[in-house]
Write a protein that holds these residues in place. Structure first.
Motif, PDB file in Angstrom:
ATOM      1  N   VAL A 274       0.830  -1.212   0.000  1.00  0.00           N
ATOM      2  CA  VAL A 274       0.000   0.000   0.000  1.00  0.00           C
ATOM      3  C   VAL A 274       0.861   1.257   0.000  1.00  0.00           C
ATOM      4  O   VAL A 274       0.466   2.302  -0.534  1.00  0.00           O
ATOM      5  CB  VAL A 274      -0.984   0.005   1.198  1.00  0.00           C
ATOM      6  CG1 VAL A 274      -0.240  -0.072   2.527  1.00  0.00           C
ATOM      7  CG2 VAL A 274      -1.873   1.240   1.168  1.00  0.00           C
ATOM      8  N   GLN A 275       2.064   1.161   0.547  1.00  0.00           N
ATOM      9  CA  GLN A 275       2.935   2.343   0.592  1.00  0.00           C
ATOM     10  C   GLN A 275       3.431   2.765  -0.790  1.00  0.00           C
ATOM     11  O   GLN A 275       3.895   3.888  -0.964  1.00  0.00           O
ATOM     12  CB  GLN A 275       4.130   2.094   1.519  1.00  0.00           C
ATOM     13  CG  GLN A 275       3.711   1.952   2.981  1.00  0.00           C
ATOM     14  CD  GLN A 275       4.917   1.787   3.879  1.00  0.00           C
ATOM     15  OE1 GLN A 275       5.338   0.669   4.141  1.00  0.00           O
ATOM     16  NE2 GLN A 275       5.486   2.881   4.339  1.00  0.00           N
ATOM     17  N   ILE A 276       3.347   1.837  -1.763  1.00  0.00           N
ATOM     18  CA  ILE A 276       3.628   2.254  -3.142  1.00  0.00           C
ATOM     19  C   ILE A 276       2.320   2.280  -3.939  1.00  0.00           C
ATOM     20  O   ILE A 276       2.319   2.220  -5.161  1.00  0.00           O
ATOM     21  CB  ILE A 276       4.721   1.392  -3.826  1.00  0.00           C
ATOM     22  CG1 ILE A 276       4.343  -0.087  -3.877  1.00  0.00           C
ATOM     23  CG2 ILE A 276       6.055   1.569  -3.114  1.00  0.00           C
ATOM     24  CD1 ILE A 276       5.278  -0.921  -4.773  1.00  0.00           C
TER      25      ILE A 276
ATOM     26  N   GLY B 181       9.486   4.356  13.157  1.00  0.00           N
ATOM     27  CA  GLY B 181       9.281   5.393  12.163  1.00  0.00           C
ATOM     28  C   GLY B 181       8.586   4.748  10.990  1.00  0.00           C
ATOM     29  O   GLY B 181       8.392   3.534  10.968  1.00  0.00           O
ATOM     30  N   CYS B 182       8.204   5.542   9.997  1.00  0.00           N
ATOM     31  CA  CYS B 182       7.465   4.995   8.858  1.00  0.00           C
ATOM     32  C   CYS B 182       7.800   5.802   7.610  1.00  0.00           C
ATOM     33  O   CYS B 182       7.763   7.039   7.646  1.00  0.00           O
ATOM     34  CB  CYS B 182       5.967   5.074   9.152  1.00  0.00           C
ATOM     35  SG  CYS B 182       4.945   4.452   7.806  1.00  0.00           S
ATOM     36  N   GLY B 183       8.127   5.092   6.538  1.00  0.00           N
ATOM     37  CA  GLY B 183       8.449   5.762   5.278  1.00  0.00           C
ATOM     38  C   GLY B 183       7.303   6.598   4.734  1.00  0.00           C
ATOM     39  O   GLY B 183       7.521   7.479   3.892  1.00  0.00           O
ATOM     40  N   SER B 184       6.077   6.353   5.232  1.00  0.00           N
ATOM     41  CA  SER B 184       4.905   7.098   4.763  1.00  0.00           C
ATOM     42  C   SER B 184       4.522   8.240   5.705  1.00  0.00           C
ATOM     43  O   SER B 184       3.496   8.889   5.515  1.00  0.00           O
ATOM     44  CB  SER B 184       3.710   6.150   4.599  1.00  0.00           C
ATOM     45  OG  SER B 184       3.949   5.253   3.533  1.00  0.00           O
TER      46      SER B 184
ATOM     47  N   GLN C  29       4.441  -6.548  12.670  1.00  0.00           N
ATOM     48  CA  GLN C  29       3.191  -5.982  13.187  1.00  0.00           C
ATOM     49  C   GLN C  29       2.919  -4.617  12.555  1.00  0.00           C
ATOM     50  O   GLN C  29       1.778  -4.299  12.192  1.00  0.00           O
ATOM     51  CB  GLN C  29       3.248  -5.859  14.711  1.00  0.00           C
ATOM     52  CG  GLN C  29       3.229  -7.217  15.403  1.00  0.00           C
ATOM     53  CD  GLN C  29       3.384  -7.086  16.902  1.00  0.00           C
ATOM     54  OE1 GLN C  29       2.440  -6.738  17.609  1.00  0.00           O
ATOM     55  NE2 GLN C  29       4.579  -7.360  17.414  1.00  0.00           N
ATOM     56  N   HIS C  30       3.969  -3.825  12.412  1.00  0.00           N
ATOM     57  CA  HIS C  30       3.842  -2.503  11.782  1.00  0.00           C
ATOM     58  C   HIS C  30       3.356  -2.651  10.333  1.00  0.00           C
ATOM     59  O   HIS C  30       2.458  -1.933   9.892  1.00  0.00           O
ATOM     60  CB  HIS C  30       5.209  -1.804  11.850  1.00  0.00           C
ATOM     61  CG  HIS C  30       5.293  -0.476  11.177  1.00  0.00           C
ATOM     62  ND1 HIS C  30       5.543   0.700  11.864  1.00  0.00           N
ATOM     63  CD2 HIS C  30       5.174  -0.119   9.865  1.00  0.00           C
ATOM     64  CE1 HIS C  30       5.564   1.713  11.004  1.00  0.00           C
ATOM     65  NE2 HIS C  30       5.358   1.245   9.781  1.00  0.00           N
ATOM     66  N   GLU C  31       3.943  -3.611   9.609  1.00  0.00           N
ATOM     67  CA  GLU C  31       3.593  -3.782   8.190  1.00  0.00           C
ATOM     68  C   GLU C  31       2.180  -4.344   8.031  1.00  0.00           C
ATOM     69  O   GLU C  31       1.433  -3.924   7.145  1.00  0.00           O
ATOM     70  CB  GLU C  31       4.608  -4.683   7.486  1.00  0.00           C
ATOM     71  CG  GLU C  31       6.042  -4.174   7.505  1.00  0.00           C
ATOM     72  CD  GLU C  31       6.213  -2.741   7.047  1.00  0.00           C
ATOM     73  OE1 GLU C  31       5.410  -2.248   6.234  1.00  0.00           O
ATOM     74  OE2 GLU C  31       7.145  -2.080   7.530  1.00  0.00           O
TER      75      GLU C  31
ATOM     76  N   ASP D 177      -0.233  -3.906  10.076  1.00  0.00           N
ATOM     77  CA  ASP D 177      -1.101  -2.756  10.347  1.00  0.00           C
ATOM     78  C   ASP D 177      -1.351  -1.959   9.062  1.00  0.00           C
ATOM     79  O   ASP D 177      -2.479  -1.545   8.788  1.00  0.00           O
ATOM     80  CB  ASP D 177      -0.465  -1.830  11.394  1.00  0.00           C
ATOM     81  CG  ASP D 177      -0.811  -2.228  12.823  1.00  0.00           C
ATOM     82  OD1 ASP D 177      -1.622  -3.151  13.013  1.00  0.00           O
ATOM     83  OD2 ASP D 177      -0.257  -1.600  13.757  1.00  0.00           O
ATOM     84  N   HIS D 178      -0.283  -1.755   8.273  1.00  0.00           N
ATOM     85  CA  HIS D 178      -0.454  -1.026   7.007  1.00  0.00           C
ATOM     86  C   HIS D 178      -1.515  -1.686   6.124  1.00  0.00           C
ATOM     87  O   HIS D 178      -2.299  -1.006   5.462  1.00  0.00           O
ATOM     88  CB  HIS D 178       0.862  -0.990   6.217  1.00  0.00           C
ATOM     89  CG  HIS D 178       1.756   0.159   6.559  1.00  0.00           C
ATOM     90  ND1 HIS D 178       1.352   1.478   6.479  1.00  0.00           N
ATOM     91  CD2 HIS D 178       3.051   0.197   6.967  1.00  0.00           C
ATOM     92  CE1 HIS D 178       2.361   2.271   6.830  1.00  0.00           C
ATOM     93  NE2 HIS D 178       3.400   1.516   7.134  1.00  0.00           N
ATOM     94  N   LEU D 179      -1.526  -3.029   6.111  1.00  0.00           N
ATOM     95  CA  LEU D 179      -2.469  -3.747   5.247  1.00  0.00           C
ATOM     96  C   LEU D 179      -3.915  -3.564   5.710  1.00  0.00           C
ATOM     97  O   LEU D 179      -4.852  -3.819   4.962  1.00  0.00           O
ATOM     98  CB  LEU D 179      -2.115  -5.240   5.190  1.00  0.00           C
ATOM     99  CG  LEU D 179      -0.655  -5.568   4.832  1.00  0.00           C
ATOM    100  CD1 LEU D 179      -0.462  -7.068   4.702  1.00  0.00           C
ATOM    101  CD2 LEU D 179      -0.219  -4.861   3.557  1.00  0.00           C
TER     102      LEU D 179
ATOM    103  N   THR E 243      13.221   2.329  10.638  1.00  0.00           N
ATOM    104  CA  THR E 243      12.072   2.946  10.000  1.00  0.00           C
ATOM    105  C   THR E 243      11.402   1.925   9.112  1.00  0.00           C
ATOM    106  O   THR E 243      12.069   1.247   8.344  1.00  0.00           O
ATOM    107  CB  THR E 243      12.516   4.151   9.168  1.00  0.00           C
ATOM    108  OG1 THR E 243      13.383   4.939   9.941  1.00  0.00           O
ATOM    109  CG2 THR E 243      11.317   4.971   8.745  1.00  0.00           C
ATOM    110  N   GLU E 244      10.088   1.822   9.256  1.00  0.00           N
ATOM    111  CA  GLU E 244       9.355   0.843   8.470  1.00  0.00           C
ATOM    112  C   GLU E 244       8.433   1.572   7.552  1.00  0.00           C
ATOM    113  O   GLU E 244       7.411   1.270   7.243  1.00  0.00           O
ATOM    114  CB  GLU E 244       8.595  -0.098   9.417  1.00  0.00           C
ATOM    115  CG  GLU E 244       9.567  -0.880  10.284  1.00  0.00           C
ATOM    116  CD  GLU E 244       9.200  -0.854  11.753  1.00  0.00           C
ATOM    117  OE1 GLU E 244       8.014  -1.001  12.072  1.00  0.00           O
ATOM    118  OE2 GLU E 244      10.094  -0.665  12.580  1.00  0.00           O
TER     119      GLU E 244
HETATM  120 ZN   LIG Z   1       5.181   2.190   7.871  1.00  0.00          ZN
END
Ligand SMILES: [Zn+2]
Length: 180
Positions: free
Chosen positions: A51-53, A100-103, A144-146, A148-150, A179-180
């Motif tokens: 989703v981040q791309i 952290g988060c790239g988005s 878990q962070h990733e 969550d993105h989904l 950073t994720e």
């Molecule tokens: Zn992230």
């Protein structure tokens, strides 16, 4: 190598629930995994979700850049491309860690997030083979962070204390910055 643009908070896609991929994977879905790895590496991140791309599919990658890997790191794991991942077990024990988060501000904003310390992750690789792996500490946190993105969730949503949010230039010194 295909580096894609990482979308930023405020983009409505980051708040939507992603859909499972179906097997056998299409060429496009296989390429998606590789693009995520390239995009993650080029941005210096340790995880990246589709989703981040801008692709609304349940796919994420995680791994540490080799030069960042600490010799004492007990994780043998280096890189994982996960299709249709689910967490099948969470430990009762939780711990705080900096994320952290790239988005979010292009990975330049960090916060303290409490999450279960270890998990069991079930996912499929690009050949359709199922894997079940236990992760503890950093990789449990990244997964878990990733995931969550989904599901349209960002680490900011998991923070109880907004005073524990830091710009990269104002970080208290600490060793585990990722950073994720
Ligand atoms: Zn992230």
């Amino acid at each position: 190598m295909t580096v894609q643009k990482t979308i930023q908070i405020g983009n409505p896609k980051l708040r939507q629930v992603c859909e499972d991929v179906s097997f056998p994977l299409s060429e496009q879905d296989i390429q998606l995994g590789y693009d995520l790895v390239d995009t993650m590496d080029s941005a210096g991140l340790v995880g990246e979700a589709a989703v981040q791309i801008g692709v609304m599919k349940r796919v994420f990658v995680m791994g540490l850049e080799k030069e960042k890997k600490d010799e004492s790191d007990e994780n043998e794991f280096e890189l994982c491309i996960c299709y249709n991942p689910t967490i099948t077990q969470f430990s009762d024990k939780k711990e705080f860690g900096r994320e952290g988060c790239g988005s979010i501000a292009y990975g330049k904003l960090f916060g303290q997030v409490e999450r279960p310390k270890s998990i069991e992750l079930e996912y499929y690789d690009r050949t359709g083979q199922k894997h079940v792996k236990k992760f503890d500490g950093l990789f449990a946190r990244i997964a878990q962070h990733e995931i969550d993105h989904l599901d349209g969730i960002l680490f900011l949503d998991r923070m109880d204390d907004p005073t524990q949010l830091y710009d990269i230039d104002e970080l208290p010194r600490k060793t585990d910055d990722h950073t994720e």
